[in-house]
Design an enzyme around this catalytic site. Sequence first.
Site, PDB file in Angstrom:
ATOM      1  CB  THR A  17      -6.140  -3.008 -26.873  1.00 33.35           C
ATOM      2  OG1 THR A  17      -5.419  -4.229 -27.057  1.00 33.35           O
ATOM      3  CG2 THR A  17      -6.926  -2.671 -28.135  1.00 33.35           C
ATOM      4  N   GLY A  48     -31.258 -10.482 -23.042  1.00 33.35           N
ATOM      5  CA  GLY A  48     -30.736 -11.625 -22.288  1.00 33.35           C
ATOM      6  C   GLY A  48     -29.583 -12.224 -23.066  1.00 33.35           C
ATOM      7  CG  ASP A  70     -15.794  -7.085 -21.888  1.00 34.52           C
ATOM      8  OD1 ASP A  70     -15.362  -7.960 -22.655  1.00 34.52           O
ATOM      9  OD2 ASP A  70     -15.138  -6.618 -20.944  1.00 34.52           O
ATOM     10  CD  GLU A  71     -18.330  -2.967 -26.579  1.00 36.20           C
ATOM     11  OE1 GLU A  71     -17.930  -4.119 -26.864  1.00 36.20           O
ATOM     12  OE2 GLU A  71     -17.586  -1.964 -26.620  1.00 36.20           O
ATOM     13  CE  LYS A 120     -24.732  -7.857 -19.662  1.00 40.44           C
ATOM     14  NZ  LYS A 120     -23.436  -8.346 -19.136  1.00 40.44           N
ATOM     15  CG  LEU A 121     -33.637  -2.937 -22.588  1.00 37.87           C
ATOM     16  CD1 LEU A 121     -33.229  -1.538 -23.022  1.00 37.87           C
ATOM     17  CD2 LEU A 121     -34.885  -3.370 -23.334  1.00 37.87           C
ATOM     18  CE  LYS A 169     -16.223  -6.950 -28.942  1.00 37.29           C
ATOM     19  NZ  LYS A 169     -16.364  -6.403 -27.570  1.00 37.29           N
ATOM     20  N   GLY A 192     -12.670 -11.812 -25.096  1.00 38.20           N
ATOM     21  CA  GLY A 192     -13.458 -12.900 -24.515  1.00 38.20           C
ATOM     22  C   GLY A 192     -14.884 -12.705 -24.986  1.00 38.20           C
ATOM     23  CG  HIS A 193     -15.778 -12.008 -28.552  1.00 40.67           C
ATOM     24  ND1 HIS A 193     -15.533 -11.716 -29.868  1.00 40.67           N
ATOM     25  CD2 HIS A 193     -15.219 -10.992 -27.849  1.00 40.67           C
ATOM     26  CE1 HIS A 193     -14.853 -10.576 -29.949  1.00 40.67           C
ATOM     27  NE2 HIS A 193     -14.654 -10.128 -28.743  1.00 40.67           N
ATOM     28  NE  ARG A 197     -16.660  -7.592 -18.484  1.00 39.66           N
ATOM     29  CZ  ARG A 197     -17.482  -8.451 -19.089  1.00 39.66           C
ATOM     30  NH1 ARG A 197     -18.775  -8.327 -18.992  1.00 39.66           N
ATOM     31  NH2 ARG A 197     -16.986  -9.440 -19.820  1.00 39.66           N
ATOM     32  CD  GLN A 236      -9.403  -6.323 -28.064  1.00 34.59           C
ATOM     33  OE1 GLN A 236      -8.983  -6.199 -29.198  1.00 34.59           O
ATOM     34  NE2 GLN A 236      -9.473  -7.487 -27.479  1.00 34.59           N
TER      35      GLN A 236
HETATM   36  P1  GDP Z   1     -18.059  -9.329 -25.890  1.00 36.69           P
HETATM   37  O1  GDP Z   1     -16.626  -9.353 -25.496  1.00 36.69           O
HETATM   38  O2  GDP Z   1     -18.471  -8.035 -26.497  1.00 36.69           O
HETATM   39  O3  GDP Z   1     -18.437 -10.490 -26.751  1.00 36.69           O
HETATM   40  O4  GDP Z   1     -18.901  -9.456 -24.531  1.00 36.69           O
HETATM   41  P2  GDP Z   1     -18.594 -10.460 -23.309  1.00 36.69           P
HETATM   42  O5  GDP Z   1     -18.947 -11.828 -23.711  1.00 36.69           O
HETATM   43  O6  GDP Z   1     -17.233 -10.224 -22.766  1.00 36.69           O
HETATM   44  O7  GDP Z   1     -19.564  -9.899 -22.214  1.00 36.69           O
HETATM   45  C1  GDP Z   1     -20.944  -9.791 -22.435  1.00 36.69           C
HETATM   46  C2  GDP Z   1     -21.659 -10.617 -21.349  1.00 36.69           C
HETATM   47  O8  GDP Z   1     -23.032 -10.277 -21.343  1.00 36.69           O
HETATM   48  C3  GDP Z   1     -21.618 -12.106 -21.621  1.00 36.69           C
HETATM   49  O9  GDP Z   1     -21.633 -12.770 -20.376  1.00 36.69           O
HETATM   50  C4  GDP Z   1     -22.925 -12.369 -22.370  1.00 36.69           C
HETATM   51  O10 GDP Z   1     -23.400 -13.706 -22.199  1.00 36.69           O
HETATM   52  C5  GDP Z   1     -23.836 -11.393 -21.683  1.00 36.69           C
HETATM   53  N1  GDP Z   1     -24.920 -10.827 -22.522  1.00 36.69           N
HETATM   54  C6  GDP Z   1     -24.909 -10.519 -23.850  1.00 36.69           C
HETATM   55  N2  GDP Z   1     -26.068  -9.924 -24.191  1.00 36.69           N
HETATM   56  C7  GDP Z   1     -26.809  -9.853 -23.061  1.00 36.69           C
HETATM   57  C8  GDP Z   1     -28.100  -9.312 -22.753  1.00 36.69           C
HETATM   58  O11 GDP Z   1     -28.796  -8.752 -23.582  1.00 36.69           O
HETATM   59  N3  GDP Z   1     -28.518  -9.421 -21.458  1.00 36.69           N
HETATM   60  C9  GDP Z   1     -27.778 -10.023 -20.484  1.00 36.69           C
HETATM   61  N4  GDP Z   1     -28.280 -10.064 -19.257  1.00 36.69           N
HETATM   62  N5  GDP Z   1     -26.565 -10.538 -20.736  1.00 36.69           N
HETATM   63  C10 GDP Z   1     -26.086 -10.438 -22.009  1.00 36.69           C
HETATM   64  P1  IMO Z   2     -13.517  -8.049 -25.859  1.00 38.15           P
HETATM   65  O1  IMO Z   2     -13.220  -8.391 -27.285  1.00 38.15           O
HETATM   66  C1  IMO Z   2     -12.647  -5.348 -22.527  1.00 38.15           C
HETATM   67  C2  IMO Z   2      -8.518  -3.953 -22.129  1.00 38.15           C
HETATM   68  C3  IMO Z   2      -7.702  -4.420 -20.949  1.00 38.15           C
HETATM   69  C4  IMO Z   2      -6.829  -3.202 -20.731  1.00 38.15           C
HETATM   70  C5  IMO Z   2      -6.549  -2.734 -22.157  1.00 38.15           C
HETATM   71  C6  IMO Z   2      -5.221  -3.216 -22.721  1.00 38.15           C
HETATM   72  O2  IMO Z   2     -13.894  -9.191 -25.010  1.00 38.15           O
HETATM   73  O3  IMO Z   2     -14.458  -6.884 -25.776  1.00 38.15           O
HETATM   74  P2  IMO Z   2      -4.414  -5.585 -23.638  1.00 38.15           P
HETATM   75  O4  IMO Z   2      -4.331  -6.922 -22.973  1.00 38.15           O
HETATM   76  O5  IMO Z   2      -5.271  -5.551 -24.848  1.00 38.15           O
HETATM   77  O6  IMO Z   2      -3.065  -4.987 -23.898  1.00 38.15           O
HETATM   78  O7  IMO Z   2      -5.078  -4.622 -22.533  1.00 38.15           O
HETATM   79  O8  IMO Z   2      -7.611  -3.244 -22.957  1.00 38.15           O
HETATM   80  N1  IMO Z   2      -9.112  -5.039 -22.960  1.00 38.15           N
HETATM   81  C7  IMO Z   2     -10.416  -5.337 -22.970  1.00 38.15           C
HETATM   82  N2  IMO Z   2     -11.445  -4.838 -22.268  1.00 38.15           N
HETATM   83  N3  IMO Z   2     -12.876  -6.288 -23.478  1.00 38.15           N
HETATM   84  C8  IMO Z   2     -11.870  -6.763 -24.231  1.00 38.15           C
HETATM   85  O9  IMO Z   2     -12.073  -7.588 -25.281  1.00 38.15           O
HETATM   86  C9  IMO Z   2     -10.560  -6.339 -23.965  1.00 38.15           C
HETATM   87  N4  IMO Z   2      -9.339  -6.623 -24.490  1.00 38.15           N
HETATM   88  C10 IMO Z   2      -8.481  -5.819 -23.870  1.00 38.15           C
HETATM   89  O10 IMO Z   2      -8.509  -4.697 -19.833  1.00 38.15           O
HETATM   90  O11 IMO Z   2      -7.559  -2.199 -20.091  1.00 38.15           O
HETATM   91 MG    MG Z   3     -15.471  -9.687 -23.780  1.00 41.93          MG
END
Ligand code: GDP
Ligand code: IMO
Ligand code: MG
Length: 428
Positions: A239, A415, A13-14, A331-332, A16, A40-41, A305, A224
């Site tokens: 995972t 953002g 959830d960085e 997310k600065l 990506k 979840g991207h 989270r 992940q």
């Molecule tokens: P991923 O799994 O690495 O693709 O990340 P996620 O989509 O699960 O979670 C990142 C969240 O932060 C999402 O809701 C994005 O829309 C949001 N996001 C991404 N970059 C930024 C940023 O620079 N600032 C803010 N405020 N939100 C961001």
């Molecule tokens: P993205 O790609 C954050 C975590 C789960 C759990 C562990 C194992 O959006 O960054 P799993 O269902 O894979 O067997 O669960 O890994 N996990 C994630 N955490 N972002 C993800 O994907 C994740 N995919 C799995 O919460 O701790």
């Molecule tokens: Mg994610």
Amino acid sequence: MSTRVVIGAQWGDEGKGKIIDLLSNKVSVVARYQGGANAGHTLKFDNTTIVLHLVPSGVFHDNTECVIGNGVVIDPLALLTELEEVRSHNINPEGRLFISESAHVIMSYHKVLDQAREKSKGDNKIGTTGRGIGPAYVHKYSRNGVRMMDLLDAEVLRTKVEANVTEINHLLEQLNCDEKLEANQIVKEMLEAGEKLKPFVCDTGLLLHNAQKAGKNILLEGAQGALLDVDHGTYPFVTSSSPTSGGACTGTGLPPTAITHVMGIMKAYCTRVGNGPFPTELHNEIGEEIRKIGHEFGATTGRPRRTGWLDLVALKYACRINGINELAVTKLDVLDAFEEIQICTAYDIDGVQTDQFPLELKKIEKVKPVYTALKGWNCDTTKITDKEALPQTVKDYVAFIETYLEVPVVILSTGPKRKETLFLQEVH
Ligand code: GDP
Ligand code: IMO
Ligand code: MG
């Protein structure tokens, strides 16, 4: 010409999805290489917000081909639902999406088993997404798996499903789960899904090889994060795949010699969803504030989270095991209002300081983070459109990270939208 692996450098959830979508207009192919619908991207542009689970994050760029590589575990039903959502945004995946015929399939019984196993573990549960990831990879490695190509062959599919269902029904009984699986229903459902997905199924390894040979730019999309890697993460709270850069080769069929860049995506702080060690976790109002400002709720499961300060010890380890040679800090803006920002620069374990990430669970759980405080920037970074206009405090923060990790920060994200991005260096 570049073949760039983009990976999560923390616990997932960085951001990506945002960065990969942004870079996708520069590449011909975007390929996922591991994980499944546990990912979840999130992509945000114009007035659109979409969360992709299996479809690569390049799908919103008409000239970019999207590959779901052999290392991904595919839930065909989830994928069909996702394709409908993509189509509802006027995107036509036909002729642009390619699914590896060798990718393993997540069957309904993997999801049942995932949830039953978690339930049976009680307080020791991993906190999985319940998407069947672990059991599907277990079947892959125990050589009982169903592959995408098997969905196109009724006889092979039936033989495999019947054998698996007998075994899994025994297992479910032992786990005190009442659910009884029925092979006929599963075979029927999967053959139907296979028929719908057939036009997309092919040898994606060959497609990627040819793209590379033709000098095209390729982006390999990690799901992940490094610390959730089954080999290098905080085992067993991980995972079941290899999100680290090495996984990009086994998960696509491209060789290590093909990789030209490894980009690590890191948040300006840390989050983790699910259980397991998290050295800089904040159980106080600062942690709450970060969760609130950063909207830190799971994109797949909606779970809150866990939040904490930036951990450079864990990131240095991520840089080492992935060979990260460029960083994107996301997310600065979430830290805009903080007077002071803490950064973990060492771990204290039983009174001894180290900058090496321990591999033993008991040791990671004992870590007391050692922090360096930096002055906050106290301004709205979302409005900054020129890197030269960044306040000195942000420049100092970036320089601190670069010096510690010995890796340049090439992107600063302020953002969720595409335009809320500053390129500190050109990304070719
Ligand atoms: P991923 O799994 O690495 O693709 O990340 P996620 O989509 O699960 O979670 C990142 C969240 O932060 C999402 O809701 C994005 O829309 C949001 N996001 C991404 N970059 C930024 C940023 O620079 N600032 C803010 N405020 N939100 C961001
Ligand atoms: P993205 O790609 C954050 C975590 C789960 C759990 C562990 C194992 O959006 O960054 P799993 O269902 O894979 O067997 O669960 O890994 N996990 C994630 N955490 N972002 C993800 O994907 C994740 N995919 C799995 O919460 O701790
Ligand atoms: Mg994610």
